[in-house]
Scaffold this motif. Structure first.
Motif, PDB file in Angstrom:
ATOM      1  N   TYR A  13     135.698  10.403   3.561  1.00 50.09           N
ATOM      2  CA  TYR A  13     134.724  11.103   2.715  1.00 50.09           C
ATOM      3  C   TYR A  13     134.288  12.404   3.384  1.00 50.09           C
ATOM      4  O   TYR A  13     134.492  12.603   4.593  1.00 50.09           O
ATOM      5  CB  TYR A  13     133.504  10.206   2.454  1.00 50.09           C
ATOM      6  CG  TYR A  13     133.776   9.126   1.417  1.00 50.09           C
ATOM      7  CD1 TYR A  13     133.802   9.438   0.059  1.00 50.09           C
ATOM      8  CD2 TYR A  13     134.003   7.813   1.792  1.00 50.09           C
ATOM      9  CE1 TYR A  13     134.047   8.458  -0.904  1.00 50.09           C
ATOM     10  CE2 TYR A  13     134.247   6.822   0.842  1.00 50.09           C
ATOM     11  CZ  TYR A  13     134.270   7.162  -0.512  1.00 50.09           C
ATOM     12  OH  TYR A  13     134.521   6.189  -1.453  1.00 50.09           O
ATOM     13  N   THR A  15     131.564  13.229   4.309  1.00 48.46           N
ATOM     14  CA  THR A  15     130.621  12.955   5.393  1.00 48.46           C
ATOM     15  C   THR A  15     131.330  12.681   6.714  1.00 48.46           C
ATOM     16  O   THR A  15     130.677  12.560   7.756  1.00 48.46           O
ATOM     17  CB  THR A  15     129.809  11.683   5.065  1.00 48.46           C
ATOM     18  OG1 THR A  15     130.747  10.620   4.792  1.00 48.46           O
ATOM     19  CG2 THR A  15     128.926  11.880   3.855  1.00 48.46           C
ATOM     20  N   MET A  17     133.127   9.925   7.006  1.00 45.90           N
ATOM     21  CA  MET A  17     133.322   8.478   7.014  1.00 45.90           C
ATOM     22  C   MET A  17     134.768   8.127   6.676  1.00 45.90           C
ATOM     23  O   MET A  17     135.245   8.486   5.611  1.00 45.90           O
ATOM     24  CB  MET A  17     132.382   7.852   5.971  1.00 45.90           C
ATOM     25  CG  MET A  17     132.518   6.364   5.864  1.00 45.90           C
ATOM     26  SD  MET A  17     132.054   5.621   7.419  1.00 45.90           S
ATOM     27  CE  MET A  17     132.615   3.989   7.265  1.00 45.90           C
ATOM     28  N   ALA A  19     136.713   5.661   5.327  1.00 46.87           N
ATOM     29  CA  ALA A  19     136.515   4.420   4.560  1.00 46.87           C
ATOM     30  C   ALA A  19     137.789   3.590   4.473  1.00 46.87           C
ATOM     31  O   ALA A  19     137.738   2.372   4.459  1.00 46.87           O
ATOM     32  CB  ALA A  19     135.991   4.750   3.166  1.00 46.87           C
ATOM     33  N   PRO A  38     133.389  -7.741   3.536  1.00 45.45           N
ATOM     34  CA  PRO A  38     131.949  -7.512   3.640  1.00 45.45           C
ATOM     35  C   PRO A  38     131.539  -6.153   3.063  1.00 45.45           C
ATOM     36  O   PRO A  38     132.383  -5.309   2.775  1.00 45.45           O
ATOM     37  CB  PRO A  38     131.686  -7.560   5.149  1.00 45.45           C
ATOM     38  CG  PRO A  38     132.979  -7.194   5.780  1.00 45.45           C
ATOM     39  CD  PRO A  38     134.049  -7.694   4.858  1.00 45.45           C
ATOM     40  N   ASN A  39     130.255  -5.948   2.908  1.00 46.29           N
ATOM     41  CA  ASN A  39     129.742  -4.653   2.462  1.00 46.29           C
ATOM     42  C   ASN A  39     130.228  -3.535   3.366  1.00 46.29           C
ATOM     43  O   ASN A  39     130.214  -3.675   4.580  1.00 46.29           O
ATOM     44  CB  ASN A  39     128.206  -4.659   2.483  1.00 46.29           C
ATOM     45  CG  ASN A  39     127.658  -5.092   1.141  1.00 46.29           C
ATOM     46  OD1 ASN A  39     128.281  -4.852   0.097  1.00 46.29           O
ATOM     47  ND2 ASN A  39     126.514  -5.742   1.165  1.00 46.29           N
ATOM     48  N   GLY A  40     130.675  -2.448   2.735  1.00 41.55           N
ATOM     49  CA  GLY A  40     131.107  -1.303   3.518  1.00 41.55           C
ATOM     50  C   GLY A  40     132.544  -1.373   3.984  1.00 41.55           C
ATOM     51  O   GLY A  40     133.031  -0.469   4.680  1.00 41.55           O
ATOM     52  N   ALA A  41     133.282  -2.425   3.598  1.00 43.87           N
ATOM     53  CA  ALA A  41     134.655  -2.617   4.082  1.00 43.87           C
ATOM     54  C   ALA A  41     135.641  -1.611   3.497  1.00 43.87           C
ATOM     55  O   ALA A  41     136.660  -1.299   4.115  1.00 43.87           O
ATOM     56  CB  ALA A  41     135.116  -4.039   3.755  1.00 43.87           C
ATOM     57  N   GLY A  42     135.344  -1.117   2.287  1.00 43.29           N
ATOM     58  CA  GLY A  42     136.267  -0.190   1.625  1.00 43.29           C
ATOM     59  C   GLY A  42     136.770  -0.682   0.273  1.00 43.29           C
ATOM     60  O   GLY A  42     137.666  -0.078  -0.317  1.00 43.29           O
ATOM     61  N   LYS A  43     136.179  -1.736  -0.249  1.00 43.54           N
ATOM     62  CA  LYS A  43     136.634  -2.307  -1.521  1.00 43.54           C
ATOM     63  C   LYS A  43     136.421  -1.325  -2.680  1.00 43.54           C
ATOM     64  O   LYS A  43     137.342  -1.061  -3.442  1.00 43.54           O
ATOM     65  CB  LYS A  43     135.887  -3.623  -1.827  1.00 43.54           C
ATOM     66  CG  LYS A  43     136.045  -4.675  -0.743  1.00 43.54           C
ATOM     67  CD  LYS A  43     135.356  -5.987  -1.107  1.00 43.54           C
ATOM     68  CE  LYS A  43     133.843  -5.893  -1.272  1.00 43.54           C
ATOM     69  NZ  LYS A  43     133.124  -5.571  -0.016  1.00 43.54           N
ATOM     70  N   SER A  44     135.215  -0.814  -2.806  1.00 41.73           N
ATOM     71  CA  SER A  44     134.933   0.100  -3.929  1.00 41.73           C
ATOM     72  C   SER A  44     135.727   1.395  -3.809  1.00 41.73           C
ATOM     73  O   SER A  44     136.134   1.968  -4.822  1.00 41.73           O
ATOM     74  CB  SER A  44     133.440   0.446  -3.989  1.00 41.73           C
ATOM     75  OG  SER A  44     132.697  -0.706  -4.252  1.00 41.73           O
ATOM     76  N   THR A  45     135.937   1.828  -2.591  1.00 44.98           N
ATOM     77  CA  THR A  45     136.742   3.038  -2.384  1.00 44.98           C
ATOM     78  C   THR A  45     138.171   2.806  -2.886  1.00 44.98           C
ATOM     79  O   THR A  45     138.737   3.657  -3.591  1.00 44.98           O
ATOM     80  CB  THR A  45     136.749   3.422  -0.886  1.00 44.98           C
ATOM     81  OG1 THR A  45     135.408   3.674  -0.482  1.00 44.98           O
ATOM     82  CG2 THR A  45     137.603   4.654  -0.635  1.00 44.98           C
TER      83      THR A  45
HETATM   84  P1  ADP Z   1     132.603  -1.828  -0.127  1.00 46.45           P
HETATM   85  O1  ADP Z   1     132.910  -1.617  -1.571  1.00 46.45           O
HETATM   86  O2  ADP Z   1     133.588  -2.744   0.532  1.00 46.45           O
HETATM   87  O3  ADP Z   1     131.188  -2.225   0.120  1.00 46.45           O
HETATM   88  P2  ADP Z   1     132.863   1.063   0.068  1.00 46.45           P
HETATM   89  O4  ADP Z   1     134.251   1.412  -0.322  1.00 46.45           O
HETATM   90  O5  ADP Z   1     131.770   1.247  -0.923  1.00 46.45           O
HETATM   91  O6  ADP Z   1     132.825  -0.434   0.630  1.00 46.45           O
HETATM   92  O7  ADP Z   1     132.447   1.888   1.361  1.00 46.45           O
HETATM   93  C1  ADP Z   1     133.280   2.022   2.493  1.00 46.45           C
HETATM   94  C2  ADP Z   1     132.583   2.968   3.461  1.00 46.45           C
HETATM   95  O8  ADP Z   1     132.567   4.288   2.928  1.00 46.45           O
HETATM   96  C3  ADP Z   1     131.127   2.617   3.725  1.00 46.45           C
HETATM   97  O9  ADP Z   1     130.840   2.934   5.067  1.00 46.45           O
HETATM   98  C4  ADP Z   1     130.366   3.513   2.772  1.00 46.45           C
HETATM   99  O10 ADP Z   1     129.065   3.782   3.225  1.00 46.45           O
HETATM  100  C5  ADP Z   1     131.226   4.754   2.763  1.00 46.45           C
HETATM  101  N1  ADP Z   1     131.149   5.498   1.491  1.00 46.45           N
HETATM  102  C6  ADP Z   1     131.351   5.005   0.254  1.00 46.45           C
HETATM  103  N2  ADP Z   1     131.243   5.962  -0.666  1.00 46.45           N
HETATM  104  C7  ADP Z   1     130.950   7.095   0.006  1.00 46.45           C
HETATM  105  C8  ADP Z   1     130.716   8.457  -0.373  1.00 46.45           C
HETATM  106  N3  ADP Z   1     130.755   8.844  -1.637  1.00 46.45           N
HETATM  107  N4  ADP Z   1     130.465   9.339   0.609  1.00 46.45           N
HETATM  108  C9  ADP Z   1     130.438   8.960   1.879  1.00 46.45           C
HETATM  109  N5  ADP Z   1     130.646   7.723   2.323  1.00 46.45           N
HETATM  110  C10 ADP Z   1     130.907   6.793   1.390  1.00 46.45           C
END
Ligand code: ADP
Ligand code: ADP
Length: 226
Positions: A13, A15, A17, A19, A38-45
């Motif tokens: 990202y 930032t 990060m 991911a 777990p939360n923050g693993a990268g699933k939503s990404t």
């Molecule tokens: P999950 O769905 O498994 O909880 P995410 O894919 O949401 O994980 O997030 C993976 C990592 O990327 C986390 O550290 C999250 O904070 C970071 N992240 C997610 N979206 C963004 C974004 N738009 N900008 C910066 N960091 C992001």
């Protein structure tokens, strides 16, 4: 053929990060696949990239053989996405939401209404067809998002934490619905952080942690190991 083929997928990202740190994944047609972590693993990404809401930094992704860099529209036609967040117009009525979604895909009105009726009935929302979406309960909103994702009859349904915050009775009925459409041939990929949900539903499971796939196996094999 593969429903999803992912090679060397990375996402950093703005930032900084990281991911996703190089993911390889294959989901076969007809599969019911869980991405667990777990939360923050990268699933939503990962799901964001599959549904072209998030740009990847590196790697290759194809959906039913359509590379998302070269054949994005064809890839998108194959996919229905159920996001985590409810993102409808609050004032639009349930039926209208589905009909206008169908319009984006150029589906004729009569056909759109037919499909909307079919899914609203199957998902227990037919009584709510003329209700503005803001009046729906959380569980109803989830089911409406599923109906919307299916309106163009995708071959692949992707759901991000589909039953988070939904009570157990509605969760069971959603599970049953997903199993039915999978049995009818729709490939399903969902993310979850409930092992139980994956266990109840899924044939294959990948576990993601800190942007890497740390396990990728059939549910039967996984349960033997635990
Ligand atoms: P999950 O769905 O498994 O909880 P995410 O894919 O949401 O994980 O997030 C993976 C990592 O990327 C986390 O550290 C999250 O904070 C970071 N992240 C997610 N979206 C963004 C974004 N738009 N900008 C910066 N960091 C992001
Ligand atoms: P992209 O690289 O896909 O364009 P960005 O890095 O520009 O994404 O992310 C957009 C903004 O969203 C960032 O400024 C970030 O601060 C914010 N953001 C959204 N979700 C998260 C998250 N889970 N963790 C950290 N920042 C996030």
């Amino acid at each position: 053929s593969a429903a999803i083929r992912i090679r060397g997928l990375e996402k950093t990202y703005g930032t900084g990060m990281r991911a996703l740190k190089g993911i390889d994944l294959e989901v076969r047609e007809g599969d019911f696949f869980a991405l667990l972590g777990p939360n923050g693993a990268g699933k939503s990404t990962t799901i964001g990239i599959l549904s072209s809401l998030v740009n990847k930094s590196a790697g290759e992704v194809s959906i039913f053989g359509h590379d998302i860099d070269r054949e994005l529209l064809a890839a998108k036609r194959c996919i229905g996405v159920v996001p985590q967040e409810f993102n409808f117009s609050q004032f639009e009525k349930v039926m209208d939401i589905l009909v206008s979604q169908a319009g984006y895909y150029g589906i004729p009105l009569a056909r759109a209404k037919e499909r909307a009726e079919h899914y609203l009935k199957r998902l227990g929302l037919w009584d709510k067809r003329d209700v503005p979406s803001r009046m729906l309960s959380g569980g109803m909103k989830r089911r409406l998002m599923i109906a919307r994702a299916l309106i163009h009859e995708p071959r692949l349904l992707i759901l991000d934490e589909p039953t988070a915050g939904v009570d157990i009775e509605i969760r069971r009925s959603m599970w049953q619905f997903l199993q039915e459409i999978n049995a009818q041939g729709i490939t399903i990929v969902l993310t979850t952080h409930y092992l139980e949900e994956a266990e109840q539903l899924c044939k294959h499971i990948a576990i993601i942690d800190q942007g890497r796939i740390i396990h990728n196996t059939s549910m039967r094999e996984l349960l033997k190991e635990l």
